[in-house]
Design an enzyme around this catalytic site. Structure first.
Site, PDB file in Angstrom:
ATOM      1  CD  GLU A   1      -6.507  -5.580  -3.044  1.00  0.00           C
ATOM      2  OE1 GLU A   1      -6.910  -4.651  -2.315  1.00  0.00           O
ATOM      3  OE2 GLU A   1      -5.881  -5.380  -4.107  1.00  0.00           O
TER       4      GLU A   1
ATOM      5  CD  GLU B   1       0.883  -5.168  -3.023  1.00  0.00           C
ATOM      6  OE1 GLU B   1       0.460  -4.167  -3.610  1.00  0.00           O
ATOM      7  OE2 GLU B   1       0.152  -6.131  -2.698  1.00  0.00           O
TER       8      GLU B   1
ATOM      9  CG  ASP C   1      -4.161  -2.427  -7.838  1.00  0.00           C
ATOM     10  OD1 ASP C   1      -5.247  -2.896  -8.237  1.00  0.00           O
ATOM     11  OD2 ASP C   1      -3.860  -2.384  -6.631  1.00  0.00           O
TER      12      ASP C   1
ATOM     13  CG  HIS D   1      -3.548  -6.832  -0.982  1.00  0.00           C
ATOM     14  ND1 HIS D   1      -4.152  -6.367   0.170  1.00  0.00           N
ATOM     15  CD2 HIS D   1      -3.353  -5.744  -1.768  1.00  0.00           C
ATOM     16  CE1 HIS D   1      -4.324  -5.059   0.081  1.00  0.00           C
ATOM     17  NE2 HIS D   1      -3.848  -4.652  -1.077  1.00  0.00           N
TER      18      HIS D   1
ATOM     19  CD  GLU E   1      -2.737  -6.313  -8.279  1.00  0.00           C
ATOM     20  OE1 GLU E   1      -3.138  -5.971  -7.147  1.00  0.00           O
ATOM     21  OE2 GLU E   1      -1.519  -6.374  -8.571  1.00  0.00           O
TER      22      GLU E   1
ATOM     23  NE  ARG F   1      -8.657   3.856  -3.188  1.00  0.00           N
ATOM     24  CZ  ARG F   1      -7.869   2.777  -3.119  1.00  0.00           C
ATOM     25  NH1 ARG F   1      -8.268   1.618  -3.613  1.00  0.00           N
ATOM     26  NH2 ARG F   1      -6.678   2.852  -2.551  1.00  0.00           N
TER      27      ARG F   1
ATOM     28  CG  ASP G   1      -5.195  -8.769   2.517  1.00  0.00           C
ATOM     29  OD1 ASP G   1      -5.059  -9.215   3.675  1.00  0.00           O
ATOM     30  OD2 ASP G   1      -4.927  -7.594   2.205  1.00  0.00           O
TER      31      ASP G   1
ATOM     32  CG  HIS H   1      -7.898   2.386   2.662  1.00  0.00           C
ATOM     33  ND1 HIS H   1      -7.552   2.769   1.395  1.00  0.00           N
ATOM     34  CD2 HIS H   1      -7.751   1.037   2.706  1.00  0.00           C
ATOM     35  CE1 HIS H   1      -7.207   1.704   0.691  1.00  0.00           C
ATOM     36  NE2 HIS H   1      -7.309   0.656   1.457  1.00  0.00           N
TER      37      HIS H   1
END
Length: 395
Positions: free
Chosen positions: A268, A338, A214, A318, A240, A48, A291, A22
């Site tokens: 998640e 995933e 998602d 997740h 989702e 984000r 997760d 991220h």
């Protein structure tokens, strides 16, 4: 043979080096105009990172046993999590037998109830729990999946999350999950763009390849319902995490609203058996997606999965690489899993936690043999070239 005890607990944060997907310095699909709860504000819509998805950073916890063996794991909790682990949770580990995982989890959770229950605190509890499972596996020279009862199938099947389901199909995955790009604040025009994107991908992958959306907590029930019905015409398999995690009532309504055959998935950003109990008992979804690095670790995921099994719901964690792979391979109600395409253009398969981890297995042609997970513990090593910082060493 005596059981080793825990003699040290160390919490580190990473500094740069691409340890957190991220926290990208250049273009990456994962940070490119994805619908979020903050997208109602134009200044936070494009990225984000603009509203701080990357501010916490990675927390890495090492637990050292009296025989010198070290187990470790990582999560998203940064310096806040490091403080919690070193200054609070460590007291429930030092001197304990490495096999006391259930008791340690219970004490960590109950000791933090007054300021925890979800979020960063559960992330910190999760990473300690995962490090304990890694440590136990290394001491016993067994993979974590063996500690959990062993594989129930010979291989894992994967779907890929990223902006290129067409490439995911070529790479052998069973499906492709797209990030929703436009939320309610962008009105009908945004909704049309979401459907157009889906139609474009459907034309490229054919009728039988799974496509999912998602929505990352960004919608309301009305918008999600409209999206579901329009997307149903394009063969969307599931929708989702449309709503805020605590809106169980909204999820129950959405599940009643979606077209017959479309799946509603979420979880998640949910945590503990109590949160997932709400989702399951209120009829909020068909698939739960905990997760393991956030929901309470392996110890809690065992309970969450058993609860889901009793409700006839699937558990598809997740994407969290080896930390979920070792669990999924042992559970009948987790038939696939995933992988998040961490390449900037979602055009190749990379290990999820590169460059922080070494020896992280990746699927080949959308599959991974159980034997790829046969190294002790979670089977990964910490990259010695990564720069780590220990902000709150215990006195």
């Amino acid at each position: 043979m005596s059981v080793p005890t825990i003699r040290d607990v160390r919490a580190f944060t990473t500094r740069g080096g691409g340890a957190d997907y991220h926290d990208q310095s250049g273009y990456h699909w994962i940070d490119d105009h994805i619908a979020t709860p903050m997208a109602r504000y134009p200044e936070y819509r494009q990225s984000r990172q603009s509203f701080g998805i990357n501010v916490l950073g990675t927390l890495l916890v090492e637990i050292e046993a009296s025989d010198g063996t070290v187990g470790f794991a990582l999560t998203t909790a940064g310096e806040i999590g490091a403080f919690i682990v070193e200054r609070h949770l460590s007291r429930f580990l030092i001197g304990r037998k490495i096999t006391e995982i259930e008791k340690i989890w219970d004490q960590m959770f109950n000791a933090t109830l007054y300021y925890g229950r979800k979020g960063v605190v559960l992330n910190a509890i999760s990473v300690v729990d995962l490090a304990l499972w890694d440590l136990l596996g290394k001491v016993r020279q067994e993979p974590v999946h063996a500690l959990l009862g062993g594989p129930v199938r010979d291989e894992l099947m994967f779907y890929a999350t990223g902006t290129r389901p067409d490439l995911a199909k070529q790479l052998g995955f069973i499906g492709g999950k797209l990030p929703l790009l436009h939320g309610p604040a962008e009105g009908d025009e945004g909704l049309k763009k979401n459907i157009a994107k889906l139609e474009d991908m459907r034309s490229k992958v054919g009728d039988d390849f799974w496509l999912m959306y998602d929505c990352w907590m960004s919608l309301d029930v009305n918008y999600a319902t409209r999206l579901a019905h329009k997307a149903n015409e394009v063969g969307l398999k599931w929708i989702e995490e449309c709503l805020p995690p605590d809106d169980y009532w909204g999820y129950a309504e959405l599940k009643r609203n979606v077209p017959k055959g479309m799946l509603v998935t979420t979880g998640e950003h949910e945590a503990t058996r109590w949160g997932f109990r709400m989702l399951l008992e209120m009829g909020c979804c068909d698939i739960i997606q905990p997760d393991v690095n956030w929901c309470g670790g392996i110890t809690e995921l065992i309970k969450i999965s058993a609860l889901a099994d009793a409700h006839g719901a699937l558990v598809v964690p997740h994407g969290s690489s080896v930390y979920s792979y070792h669990f999924v391979i042992t559970r009948h109600n987790s038939p696939f899993t995933e992988i998040i395409m961490t390449a900037p253009h979602a055009d190749k398969v990379l290990p999820a936690f590169t460059p922080l981890l070494l020896d992280e297995p990746i699927p080949v042609n959308g599959r991974m043999k159980a034997s790829a997970l046969d190294r002790p513990g979670f089977g990964v090593r910490l990259n010695p070239e990564m720069e780590l910082h220990r902000p709150y060493p215990r006195a």
